[in-house]
Design a protein around this motif. Structure first.
Motif, mmCIF file in Angstrom:
data_model
loop_
_atom_site.group_PDB
_atom_site.id
_atom_site.type_symbol
_atom_site.label_atom_id
_atom_site.label_comp_id
_atom_site.label_asym_id
_atom_site.label_seq_id
_atom_site.Cartn_x
_atom_site.Cartn_y
_atom_site.Cartn_z
ATOM 1 N N VAL A 76 37.694 -5.786 -7.710
ATOM 2 C CA VAL A 76 36.722 -5.346 -6.723
ATOM 3 C C VAL A 76 36.497 -6.469 -5.709
ATOM 4 O O VAL A 76 36.465 -7.645 -6.067
ATOM 5 C CB VAL A 76 35.391 -4.964 -7.410
ATOM 6 N N ALA A 77 36.333 -6.085 -4.431
ATOM 7 C CA ALA A 77 36.114 -7.052 -3.347
ATOM 8 C C ALA A 77 37.232 -8.091 -3.305
ATOM 9 O O ALA A 77 36.993 -9.279 -3.103
ATOM 10 C CB ALA A 77 34.753 -7.724 -3.485
ATOM 11 N N GLN A 78 38.448 -7.619 -3.471
ATOM 12 C CA GLN A 78 39.598 -8.517 -3.603
ATOM 13 C C GLN A 78 39.793 -9.393 -2.363
ATOM 14 O O GLN A 78 40.190 -10.554 -2.471
ATOM 15 C CB GLN A 78 40.866 -7.692 -3.858
ATOM 16 N N ASN A 79 39.505 -8.833 -1.196
ATOM 17 C CA ASN A 79 39.747 -9.572 0.043
ATOM 18 C C ASN A 79 38.476 -10.171 0.632
ATOM 19 O O ASN A 79 38.442 -10.509 1.821
ATOM 20 C CB ASN A 79 40.411 -8.654 1.070
ATOM 21 N N VAL A 80 37.437 -10.286 -0.198
ATOM 22 C CA VAL A 80 36.159 -10.822 0.274
ATOM 23 C C VAL A 80 36.023 -12.257 -0.214
ATOM 24 O O VAL A 80 36.158 -12.535 -1.414
ATOM 25 C CB VAL A 80 34.982 -9.971 -0.244
ATOM 26 N N SER A 81 35.742 -13.158 0.695
ATOM 27 C CA SER A 81 35.597 -14.564 0.316
ATOM 28 C C SER A 81 34.280 -14.788 -0.411
ATOM 29 O O SER A 81 33.351 -13.975 -0.329
ATOM 30 C CB SER A 81 35.651 -15.449 1.563
ATOM 31 N N ALA A 82 34.195 -15.897 -1.105
ATOM 32 C CA ALA A 82 32.971 -16.235 -1.832
ATOM 33 C C ALA A 82 31.785 -16.368 -0.884
ATOM 34 O O ALA A 82 30.652 -16.005 -1.234
ATOM 35 C CB ALA A 82 33.170 -17.532 -2.615
ATOM 36 N N LEU A 83 32.023 -16.845 0.329
ATOM 37 C CA LEU A 83 30.938 -17.004 1.294
ATOM 38 C C LEU A 83 30.423 -15.664 1.797
ATOM 39 O O LEU A 83 29.246 -15.534 2.151
ATOM 40 C CB LEU A 83 31.422 -17.858 2.481
ATOM 41 N N ASP A 84 31.291 -14.652 1.841
ATOM 42 C CA ASP A 84 30.913 -13.340 2.368
ATOM 43 C C ASP A 84 30.507 -12.351 1.281
ATOM 44 O O ASP A 84 30.073 -11.229 1.604
ATOM 45 C CB ASP A 84 32.087 -12.729 3.153
ATOM 46 N N LEU A 85 30.655 -12.729 0.019
ATOM 47 C CA LEU A 85 30.446 -11.770 -1.065
ATOM 48 C C LEU A 85 29.023 -11.217 -1.075
ATOM 49 O O LEU A 85 28.821 -10.014 -1.310
ATOM 50 C CB LEU A 85 30.767 -12.431 -2.412
ATOM 51 N N ASP A 86 28.040 -12.060 -0.825
ATOM 52 C CA ASP A 86 26.643 -11.595 -0.846
ATOM 53 C C ASP A 86 26.414 -10.521 0.219
ATOM 54 O O ASP A 86 25.756 -9.511 -0.044
ATOM 55 C CB ASP A 86 25.694 -12.765 -0.637
ATOM 56 N N GLU A 87 26.957 -10.714 1.411
ATOM 57 C CA GLU A 87 26.792 -9.725 2.478
ATOM 58 C C GLU A 87 27.521 -8.433 2.141
ATOM 59 O O GLU A 87 27.001 -7.326 2.377
ATOM 60 C CB GLU A 87 27.317 -10.294 3.796
ATOM 61 N N TYR A 88 28.720 -8.558 1.561
ATOM 62 C CA TYR A 88 29.467 -7.369 1.132
ATOM 63 C C TYR A 88 28.669 -6.582 0.090
ATOM 64 O O TYR A 88 28.586 -5.348 0.157
ATOM 65 C CB TYR A 88 30.819 -7.792 0.556
ATOM 66 N N GLN A 89 28.089 -7.274 -0.876
ATOM 67 C CA GLN A 89 27.317 -6.589 -1.913
ATOM 68 C C GLN A 89 26.075 -5.921 -1.342
ATOM 69 O O GLN A 89 25.674 -4.844 -1.792
ATOM 70 C CB GLN A 89 26.944 -7.591 -3.008
ATOM 71 N N GLN A 90 25.465 -6.542 -0.345
ATOM 72 C CA GLN A 90 24.330 -5.920 0.319
ATOM 73 C C GLN A 90 24.750 -4.613 0.989
ATOM 74 O O GLN A 90 24.043 -3.599 0.903
ATOM 75 C CB GLN A 90 23.741 -6.873 1.364
ATOM 76 N N ALA A 91 25.916 -4.619 1.629
ATOM 77 C CA ALA A 91 26.433 -3.397 2.251
ATOM 78 C C ALA A 91 26.717 -2.333 1.194
ATOM 79 O O ALA A 91 26.409 -1.147 1.383
ATOM 80 C CB ALA A 91 27.697 -3.714 3.038
ATOM 81 N N ALA A 92 27.292 -2.729 0.056
ATOM 82 C CA ALA A 92 27.578 -1.786 -1.021
ATOM 83 C C ALA A 92 26.296 -1.170 -1.557
ATOM 84 O O ALA A 92 26.229 0.050 -1.803
ATOM 85 C CB ALA A 92 28.340 -2.490 -2.148
ATOM 86 N N ARG A 93 25.268 -1.991 -1.747
ATOM 87 C CA ARG A 93 23.994 -1.459 -2.261
ATOM 88 C C ARG A 93 23.373 -0.469 -1.274
ATOM 89 O O ARG A 93 22.798 0.542 -1.679
ATOM 90 C CB ARG A 93 23.021 -2.603 -2.557
ATOM 91 N N GLN A 94 23.491 -0.762 0.017
ATOM 92 C CA GLN A 94 22.927 0.155 1.009
ATOM 93 C C GLN A 94 23.646 1.504 0.979
ATOM 94 O O GLN A 94 23.005 2.564 1.054
ATOM 95 C CB GLN A 94 23.032 -0.464 2.412
#
Length: 470
Positions: A3-21
């Motif tokens: 999951v989130a294979q192409n998401v960097s560690a720095l961007d992971l929090d923002e990606y997860q926020q988008a997923a939760r929304q």
């Protein structure tokens, strides 16, 4: 695939926020749930589309200024209602007006007057036995405008002139004019199956893409894994005793926890009785517990009383089995199906074909699932086990015991509770138990409630309620 294979560690929090929304708001527009969400989700739409499909079997559709998540429902769930302008749950009349309004808007132009929409909905409602809508009656106008306001909140309708509140109060002298966003009205209601061909509400459940011929053991394992992730994500708690052996194995898989935690940013907690995604900060829920308000306070205090009582009296309490997920689904679907209209000729033919196919498949040999493993329990209220050949049982507390304890709580903490609600202890108890049932703490049954293991999480709770000004 991770999951989130192409998401960097720095961007992971923002990606997860988008997923939760996306998971919390299956329909996202330029204005709903707020103006910042759509740009955030669109930024991560490509990665989310892949992850949601592979992990959960969900489809993410992004068109212009609309993002729509098409979920796969595995069970009937009454815990996500629409809300009125006063934040009360929609009743059946409001849901009916909402659907009829969408039907009318689908045939309308770019603008519509509120009175014109009301007259069209009233004409359609008059053709439905037991529904109807009389624009001369204020309760009917209130219910209709609640449905319109629901659409307006999501951007499907935009006020161009006038006032809906004024129209409700004085339809002879007030009016409202709305712009129609056809993209959003089309996204609100987009069924994946032909509703006229359904024979039961259960035909809406499950993954339609997996309903074809068997595709081998690996495909079946992927489908089971997706269902297990959906249960852990959508349900407050999943008890091992409530699922079959295949799902139980998937729920125990380290990969499931890693996938859900990486997708949502929320930890998955495992206990002997089951799993729960811990929703820290209320970031992925529409039911917050513990919460504010008299019902939530009474429910939390009742949890502490129940857990304290069972700590010292568990051996004296009767233990009973709870209805299984299959039994609960059968009961709910039977009640809903009883209201279905008479089947059309085409639907009847399809049903007969389905019945014949089911009969043929029923005589084919199948491998029986092995009995469940023993599940040792460490919690005081968790003597529910699913050992081989033994049914899970839970402590039973009667309505009379629960009423007595709630009465004591009102006497002790009533100064900080709503006068209207404490004046109706029976209603307050019913609301509190419904809340606890929705979050997986109790299972309601005839004459009382079965206490489920998750309730023990709140044993020893103390409270100090502020006194309200009378």
């Amino acid at each position: 695939m991770r999951v989130a294979q192409n998401v960097s560690a720095l961007d992971l929090d923002e990606y997860q926020q988008a997923a939760r929304q996306v998971l919390r708001h299956p329909l996202i527009t330029a204005s709903y749930p707020d103006r910042t969400t759509l740009p955030l989700v669109r930024k991560w739409a490509s990665q989310l589309r892949v992850d949601l499909a592979e992990t959960l079997g969900y489809t993410l559709v992004s068109n212009g200024d609309t993002v729509r998540l098409r979920r796969v429902q595995d069970t009937l769930d009454a815990t996500h209602p629409a809300h009125t302008r006063a934040r009360k749950h929609f009743d059946r009349r409001r849901y009916a007006y909402l659907v009829l309004a969408l039907s009318v808007l689908g045939r309308a132009g770019t603008q519509i007057a509120l009175s014109e929409l009301a007259d069209a909905v009233a004409a359609e409602a008059g053709r439905v036995d037991g529904l109807g809508m009389d624009t001369e009656r204020k309760p009917d106008r209130d219910a209709f405008v609640d449905a319109v306001a629901w659409l307006e909140t999501r951007g499907a309708l935009r006020m161009a002139d006038g006032s809906a509140v004024d129209w409700v109060n004085d339809p002879e002298h007030a009016e409202a004019l709305y712009d129609i966003d056809r993209e959003i009205t089309g996204a609100v209601y987009a069924p994946t199956r032909v509703l006229q061909h359904l024979n039961s509400v259960t035909d809406l459940l499950g993954d339609a893409a997996s309903a074809g011929p068997a595709q081998g053991i690996n495909a079946e394992r992927r489908r089971t894994g997706r269902r297990a992730r959906r249960l852990a994500l959508e349900q407050p708690v999943v008890y091992y005793a409530d699922v079959d052996e295949g799902l139980r194995g998937q729920l125990r898989s380290p990969a499931l926890a890693e996938d859900l935690e990486r997708l949502t940013g929320l930890p998955l907690e495992r206990r002997a009785e089951g799993v729960a995604l811990i929703n820290t900060g209320g970031r992925l829920t529409d039911i917050t517990f513990p919460g504010t308000g008299t019902v939530a306070q009474a429910a939390l205090l009742l949890c502490a009383r129940i857990a304290g009582y069972l700590t010292f009296s568990l051996h004296r309490v009767e233990k009973l089995p709870a209805a299984t997920a299959t039994e609960r689904l059968a009961d709910a679907s039977a009640r809903i199906d009883a209201a279905l209209p008479a089947r059309s000729g085409v639907t009847a033919l399809l049903a007969d074909a389905a019945d014949a196919a089911a009969t043929d498949s029923a005589v084919q040999p199948s491998a029986a699932a092995p009995p469940g493993d023993a599940l040792p329990s460490g919690d005081v209220v968790a003597e529910a086990t699913k050992a081989a050949g033994r049914e899970a049982t839970y402590p039973f507390l009667s309505d009379s015991w629960l009423r007595a304890e709630l009465t004591k709580l009102i006497e002790e903490f009533g100064s900080g509770m709503s006068e209207r609600q404490i004046a109706d202890p029976a209603g307050l108890l019913d609301d509190a138990l419904n809340l606890l049932s929705n979050v997986g703490f109790v299972a309601r049954t005839d004459g009382g409630a079965l206490i489920l293991p998750l309730l023990a999480r709140y044993r020893g709770v103390t409270a100090q309620l502020k006194e309200t000004i009378k």
